[in-house]
Design an enzyme around this catalytic site. Structure first.
Site, PDB file in Angstrom:
ATOM      1  N   GLU A  60      81.848 -18.995  75.275  1.00  0.00           N
ATOM      2  CA  GLU A  60      81.891 -18.027  76.372  1.00  0.00           C
ATOM      3  C   GLU A  60      82.105 -18.671  77.738  1.00  0.00           C
ATOM      4  O   GLU A  60      82.499 -17.991  78.693  1.00  0.00           O
ATOM      5  CB  GLU A  60      80.596 -17.208  76.403  1.00  0.00           C
ATOM      6  CG  GLU A  60      80.386 -16.305  75.206  1.00  0.00           C
ATOM      7  CD  GLU A  60      81.364 -15.145  75.147  1.00  0.00           C
ATOM      8  OE1 GLU A  60      82.017 -14.858  76.175  1.00  0.00           O
ATOM      9  OE2 GLU A  60      81.490 -14.538  74.071  1.00  0.00           O
TER      10      GLU A  60
ATOM     11  N   GLU B  23      72.664 -30.473  57.219  1.00  0.00           N
ATOM     12  CA  GLU B  23      71.674 -30.762  58.261  1.00  0.00           C
ATOM     13  C   GLU B  23      70.721 -31.879  57.875  1.00  0.00           C
ATOM     14  O   GLU B  23      69.984 -32.390  58.719  1.00  0.00           O
ATOM     15  CB  GLU B  23      70.874 -29.501  58.601  1.00  0.00           C
ATOM     16  CG  GLU B  23      69.899 -29.052  57.522  1.00  0.00           C
ATOM     17  CD  GLU B  23      69.069 -27.855  57.971  1.00  0.00           C
ATOM     18  OE1 GLU B  23      67.834 -27.993  57.989  1.00  0.00           O
ATOM     19  OE2 GLU B  23      69.645 -26.812  58.305  1.00  0.00           O
TER      20      GLU B  23
END
Length: 305
Positions: free
Chosen positions: A83, A114
């Site tokens: 954004e 992860e």
């Protein structure tokens, strides 16, 4: 690893009957939990403010903001970084996101990625991370190995590190590696361990503050207006014209004429309208102040004092 000790894995006593109640009652339970999030974030505003000041100093000097996370935490980072270019006109390589499992893991979970701290190091090297950048480690639990690897690498270079976790224990691995630890626990989830819920909301709120705060401090905002938005469609062009009009009071035709002259450069158009400067002088002053309109206005006034 004892999951029972992690705050994000605790069972919520207020939602144990969530699978037995009516749909409306189920939503009331979830909503009641969500209401707690903003108040928990509020209690940590001083820590968030300190992180913003540290990040902004590096960002204004040319460094990058790098988010690093796995699962929901990583996706929050990707959302925020995506954004920043359209909202604030910054190049896409100034706010970067790293995700355990790569970009494909944004839309399709790769939970095993992860568990490898070395992957975090590899990804940091892959973007040529330097001491001039800032790493924001995102880990709801505060112990994600991928993030730990990236944080350790950033620390080894002498870079500024920030953590955004849902673990208030500042001795948890990710928080311990942060120069600016932000650990916010909003209580157990409505569905035990589902950190895409309150924990994800905590991180979304904090990331909103971090990126917005840095962009405000670096002059990407004038008052509360997005003066650096990217004009990628007609709606945004019209929004930009409205922003120019609100700040300067100029009429539509004058704005249109200057847009044509400046190549739709909103800050330059605003500065020229406010000062009456010729374009070359306006460009020079804005460049000197890294595009910060109010700082450039202060410098312009000082030059004439």
């Amino acid at each position: 690893m004892d999951l029972k000790k992690l705050p994000t894995e605790q069972r919520n006593p207020d939602t144990v009957s969530i699978d037995e109640v009516s749909t409306l009652e189920m939503l009331q339970m979830i909503n009641n939990e969500d209401k707690k999030v903003a108040l928990c974030v509020e209690a940590h505003l001083p820590q968030i403010a300190a992180a913003i000041d540290a990040i902004a100093e590096k960002f204004i000097a040319g460094g990058r903001i790098v988010y690093c996370g796995a699962g929901t935490s990583g996706r929050m980072g990707f959302m925020d970084s995506a954004e920043c270019p359209p909202t604030y006109g910054v190049p896409k390589d100034r706010v970067v996101s790293l995700m355990a499992g790569g970009k494909d893991a944004v839309s399709q979970a790769k939970e095993d990625a992860e568990d490898h701290p070395e992957y975090g190091v590899e990804d940091m090297k892959g973007i040529s991370f330097t001491k001039d950048d800032v790493l924001v480690g995102l880990a709801a639990s505060g112990r994600t190995p991928y993030v730990i690897g990236a944080m350790e690498y950033a620390k080894s270079l002498g870079a500024v590190t920030v953590s955004v976790t849902c673990n208030e224990d500042l001795d948890s691995p990710v928080n311990r590696l942060a120069d600016y630890p932000i650990g916010i626990y909003a209580g157990p989830e409505s569905i035990t361990g589902s950190t895409r819920m309150k924990a994800g909301t905590v991180q979304k709120l904090v990331l909103n503050m971090l990126s917005t705060g840095v962009m405000v401090k670096s002059g990407k905002v004038y008052s509360n207006l997005m003066v650096n938005l990217r004009l990628s469609n007609e709606k945004l062009v019209e929004r930009a014209k409205g922003i120019v009009a609100q700040i300067t009071g100029a009429q539509h035709q004058e704005i249109e004429a200057l847009f044509a002259q400046t190549g739709r450069n909103v800050p330059l158009t605003i500065f020229m309208l406010l000062t009456g400067c010729p374009q070359d002088e306006a460009e020079s002053l804005l460049d000197r102040e890294h595009g910060h309109i109010k700082n450039a206005l202060a410098a312009w006034k000082a030059d004439r004092a």
